[in-house]
Enzyme design. Sequence first.
Site, PDB file in Angstrom:
ATOM      1  N   ARG A  28      13.589   0.072  29.493  1.00 59.77           N
ATOM      2  CA  ARG A  28      14.273   0.594  28.134  1.00 59.77           C
ATOM      3  C   ARG A  28      15.446  -0.271  27.704  1.00 59.77           C
ATOM      4  O   ARG A  28      16.408   0.180  27.116  1.00 59.77           O
ATOM      5  CB  ARG A  28      14.830   2.236  28.419  1.00 59.77           C
ATOM      6  CG  ARG A  28      13.925   3.139  28.679  1.00 59.77           C
ATOM      7  CD  ARG A  28      13.187   3.534  27.302  1.00 59.77           C
ATOM      8  NE  ARG A  28      12.332   4.812  27.518  1.00 59.77           N
ATOM      9  CZ  ARG A  28      12.548   6.060  27.104  1.00 59.77           C
ATOM     10  NH1 ARG A  28      13.721   6.050  26.419  1.00 59.77           N
ATOM     11  NH2 ARG A  28      11.844   7.001  27.180  1.00 59.77           N
ATOM     12  N   ARG A  32      18.887   2.387  22.421  1.00 62.69           N
ATOM     13  CA  ARG A  32      20.204   3.040  21.757  1.00 62.69           C
ATOM     14  C   ARG A  32      21.578   2.507  22.269  1.00 62.69           C
ATOM     15  O   ARG A  32      22.456   2.729  21.671  1.00 62.69           O
ATOM     16  CB  ARG A  32      20.120   4.460  21.867  1.00 62.69           C
ATOM     17  CG  ARG A  32      18.954   5.006  21.549  1.00 62.69           C
ATOM     18  CD  ARG A  32      18.940   6.754  21.175  1.00 62.69           C
ATOM     19  NE  ARG A  32      19.716   7.059  20.081  1.00 62.69           N
ATOM     20  CZ  ARG A  32      19.417   7.530  18.946  1.00 62.69           C
ATOM     21  NH1 ARG A  32      18.088   7.817  18.773  1.00 62.69           N
ATOM     22  NH2 ARG A  32      20.246   7.893  18.184  1.00 62.69           N
ATOM     23  N   ARG A  41      17.666   1.282  13.406  1.00 58.42           N
ATOM     24  CA  ARG A  41      17.345   2.792  13.495  1.00 58.42           C
ATOM     25  C   ARG A  41      18.191   3.663  12.179  1.00 58.42           C
ATOM     26  O   ARG A  41      17.900   4.585  11.909  1.00 58.42           O
ATOM     27  CB  ARG A  41      17.938   3.310  14.876  1.00 58.42           C
ATOM     28  CG  ARG A  41      16.802   3.062  15.650  1.00 58.42           C
ATOM     29  CD  ARG A  41      15.253   3.918  15.746  1.00 58.42           C
ATOM     30  NE  ARG A  41      15.659   5.360  16.266  1.00 58.42           N
ATOM     31  CZ  ARG A  41      15.732   6.330  15.345  1.00 58.42           C
ATOM     32  NH1 ARG A  41      15.824   6.214  14.013  1.00 58.42           N
ATOM     33  NH2 ARG A  41      15.943   7.414  15.895  1.00 58.42           N
ATOM     34  N   ASP A  77       5.850   3.495  22.283  1.00 62.76           N
ATOM     35  CA  ASP A  77       6.291   4.457  23.125  1.00 62.76           C
ATOM     36  C   ASP A  77       4.910   4.901  23.778  1.00 62.76           C
ATOM     37  O   ASP A  77       3.999   4.548  22.932  1.00 62.76           O
ATOM     38  CB  ASP A  77       6.705   5.432  22.141  1.00 62.76           C
ATOM     39  CG  ASP A  77       7.404   6.614  23.176  1.00 62.76           C
ATOM     40  OD1 ASP A  77       8.542   6.366  23.771  1.00 62.76           O
ATOM     41  OD2 ASP A  77       6.820   7.573  23.249  1.00 62.76           O
ATOM     42  N   TYR A 154       2.947  15.624  28.327  1.00 61.32           N
ATOM     43  CA  TYR A 154       3.414  15.765  26.911  1.00 61.32           C
ATOM     44  C   TYR A 154       2.475  16.209  26.164  1.00 61.32           C
ATOM     45  O   TYR A 154       2.916  17.212  25.239  1.00 61.32           O
ATOM     46  CB  TYR A 154       4.073  14.624  26.512  1.00 61.32           C
ATOM     47  CG  TYR A 154       4.995  13.781  26.844  1.00 61.32           C
ATOM     48  CD1 TYR A 154       6.426  14.201  26.563  1.00 61.32           C
ATOM     49  CD2 TYR A 154       5.229  12.859  27.917  1.00 61.32           C
ATOM     50  CE1 TYR A 154       7.574  13.928  27.108  1.00 61.32           C
ATOM     51  CE2 TYR A 154       6.355  12.458  28.606  1.00 61.32           C
ATOM     52  CZ  TYR A 154       7.605  12.756  28.273  1.00 61.32           C
ATOM     53  OH  TYR A 154       8.630  12.443  28.737  1.00 61.32           O
TER      54      TYR A 154
HETATM   55  O1  1CP Z   1      12.797  -1.610  25.925  1.00 54.83           O
HETATM   56  C1  1CP Z   1      11.896  -0.646  26.040  1.00 54.83           C
HETATM   57  O2  1CP Z   1      11.552  -0.239  27.180  1.00 54.83           O
HETATM   58  C2  1CP Z   1      11.313   0.134  24.931  1.00 54.83           C
HETATM   59  C3  1CP Z   1      10.099   0.636  24.892  1.00 54.83           C
HETATM   60  C4  1CP Z   1       9.856   2.003  25.352  1.00 54.83           C
HETATM   61  C5  1CP Z   1       9.322   2.498  26.520  1.00 54.83           C
HETATM   62  C6  1CP Z   1       8.632   1.564  27.727  1.00 54.83           C
HETATM   63  C7  1CP Z   1      10.178   3.168  24.828  1.00 54.83           C
HETATM   64  C8  1CP Z   1      11.073   3.312  23.529  1.00 54.83           C
HETATM   65  N1  1CP Z   1       9.658   4.353  25.336  1.00 54.83           N
HETATM   66  C9  1CP Z   1       9.055   3.893  26.347  1.00 54.83           C
HETATM   67  C10 1CP Z   1       8.451   4.454  27.424  1.00 54.83           C
HETATM   68  C11 1CP Z   1       8.602   6.015  27.466  1.00 54.83           C
HETATM   69  N2  1CP Z   1       8.585   6.990  26.447  1.00 54.83           N
HETATM   70  C12 1CP Z   1       8.418   6.877  28.742  1.00 54.83           C
HETATM   71  C13 1CP Z   1       8.218   6.233  30.232  1.00 54.83           C
HETATM   72  C14 1CP Z   1       9.253   5.336  30.644  1.00 54.83           C
HETATM   73  C15 1CP Z   1      10.608   6.435  30.942  1.00 54.83           C
HETATM   74  O3  1CP Z   1      10.223   7.002  31.680  1.00 54.83           O
HETATM   75  O4  1CP Z   1      11.738   5.944  30.499  1.00 54.83           O
HETATM   76  C16 1CP Z   1       8.365   8.256  28.465  1.00 54.83           C
HETATM   77  C17 1CP Z   1       8.444   9.170  29.117  1.00 54.83           C
HETATM   78  C18 1CP Z   1       8.714   8.217  26.837  1.00 54.83           C
HETATM   79  C19 1CP Z   1       8.821   9.405  25.997  1.00 54.83           C
HETATM   80  C20 1CP Z   1       9.950   9.605  25.320  1.00 54.83           C
HETATM   81  N3  1CP Z   1       9.847   8.665  24.279  1.00 54.83           N
HETATM   82  C21 1CP Z   1      11.130  10.186  25.534  1.00 54.83           C
HETATM   83  C22 1CP Z   1      11.472  11.103  26.482  1.00 54.83           C
HETATM   84  C23 1CP Z   1      11.312  12.274  26.258  1.00 54.83           C
HETATM   85  C24 1CP Z   1      11.668  13.221  27.520  1.00 54.83           C
HETATM   86  O5  1CP Z   1      10.550  13.713  28.376  1.00 54.83           O
HETATM   87  O6  1CP Z   1      12.824  13.544  27.705  1.00 54.83           O
HETATM   88  C25 1CP Z   1      12.056   9.785  24.455  1.00 54.83           C
HETATM   89  C26 1CP Z   1      13.531  10.287  24.210  1.00 54.83           C
HETATM   90  C27 1CP Z   1      11.254   9.004  23.369  1.00 54.83           C
HETATM   91  C28 1CP Z   1      11.880   8.136  22.386  1.00 54.83           C
HETATM   92  C29 1CP Z   1      11.999   6.606  22.467  1.00 54.83           C
HETATM   93  N4  1CP Z   1      11.119   5.753  22.919  1.00 54.83           N
HETATM   94  C30 1CP Z   1      11.659   4.642  23.278  1.00 54.83           C
HETATM   95  C31 1CP Z   1      12.859   4.667  22.561  1.00 54.83           C
HETATM   96  C32 1CP Z   1      14.052   3.578  22.432  1.00 54.83           C
HETATM   97  C33 1CP Z   1      13.146   5.951  22.302  1.00 54.83           C
HETATM   98  C34 1CP Z   1      14.525   6.774  21.454  1.00 54.83           C
HETATM   99  C35 1CP Z   1      14.228   6.553  20.171  1.00 54.83           C
HETATM  100  C36 1CP Z   1      15.172   6.497  19.346  1.00 54.83           C
HETATM  101  O7  1CP Z   1      15.973   7.746  19.094  1.00 54.83           O
HETATM  102  O8  1CP Z   1      15.660   5.633  18.865  1.00 54.83           O
END
Ligand code: 1CP
Length: 350
Positions: A28, A32, A41, A77, A154
């Site tokens: 990640r 943010r 964003r 994502d 999910y």
């Molecule tokens: O630099 C990076 O790694 C960014 C790319 C990336 C990756 C590899 C994002 C952007 N998401 C992910 C993978 C991801 N997404 C996973 C697997 C990795 C992990 O466990 O962290 C999972 C479970 C998600 C699902 C997801 N997407 C969640 C979690 C929900 C939960 O169950 O609590 C969330 C909050 C997101 C949104 C998201 N994805 C990525 C970002 C930067 C964000 C936040 C979005 C924002 O509001 O700007």
Amino acid sequence: MVKVEENFLYIQSIKKQPVKRTPVWIMRQAGRYLPEYMKVRKKHDFITVCKTPELATEVTLQPIRRFGFDAAILFSDILVIPEALGQNLEFLENHGPKLSPQILEDKQIQTLDLQDIEARLSYVGDAIKMITSELNGKTPLIGFSGSPFTLATYMIEGKPTRNFKYIKKMLYHEPGRLSTLLEILTEAVSRYLAMQIEAGVQAVQLFDTWGGILPVHLYEPFSAHYMKKIAAELKKYDVPVTLFSKGGIELAKQLADSEASMIGIDWMTDLREAKNLLGHKFALQGNLDPTTLYGSHDIIRKEVKRVLNVFGGESGHVFNLGHGILPDIPVDNVYQLVDVVREISTDLHS
Ligand code: 1CP
């Protein structure tokens, strides 16, 4: 066949070739905690950033410009796959992702559409081409997907959950239905990662964020089995595959007979034990506790040293957190992390 650059520290360490220091990137790393990400964003919602190659490229490169990480990870994502299969995806501000309708019945599974999935995800291929062109052979790009089981959580729950009620009900009462869904997702993920490799990523990672909600004896049949199938499917490309599971050493052990190159180790696991059990066959990635980054610079140094000492001067380690960086981590502490990984690991390798 995609050519893997031989001079990437990240790839060299995965191949256990001698390295001048330990490569470092963080899960990640685009997100943010970075003010420049928040600036993007403010103007564009999250899905728009994922689907617009210029914006996805910009945010992928932000942490590389700032910290010079040894690998970039595609900004996207894991939930773009359920969307490409036909579920409706929304990201609600401050509530996280929502997929609808929930997948609960056979008839809903039958509506999932694998045909032309690559075409529906072509914006990802476009972003990869743009990012690799910008990186210009200086830093490798990692592509990724969620594991079939994590995607299924999910798709079935519809939103983030604490108790995973619906998928666990299906697991015990309709295991055949869950297996059918996992088979569909295995094909989708294999094809999606093949597409990413053909577009130019130099490595791929599977995130199994939620495999740890399974009892240990059900991890192999419902999660590890499908991750291994995908790793085997991708073997024909000369590209390292990392399997990251979150849930401790008992899960990581169940990936030992996979054809992956690297196993991602979570922060709950003793890295030394993981190295003893898996290090002869795989490179390992990890595993600093992400909350260490709330600490003082001294604490960060001490904990980084503890992780690096497990490998000493040996290759086969990619430094990372044991899970994603949290959104309120001070940027200054990430500089400290990267500096001390470089300094200490250079000493250990000299
Ligand atoms: O630099 C990076 O790694 C960014 C790319 C990336 C990756 C590899 C994002 C952007 N998401 C992910 C993978 C991801 N997404 C996973 C697997 C990795 C992990 O466990 O962290 C999972 C479970 C998600 C699902 C997801 N997407 C969640 C979690 C929900 C939960 O169950 O609590 C969330 C909050 C997101 C949104 C998201 N994805 C990525 C970002 C930067 C964000 C936040 C979005 C924002 O509001 O700007």
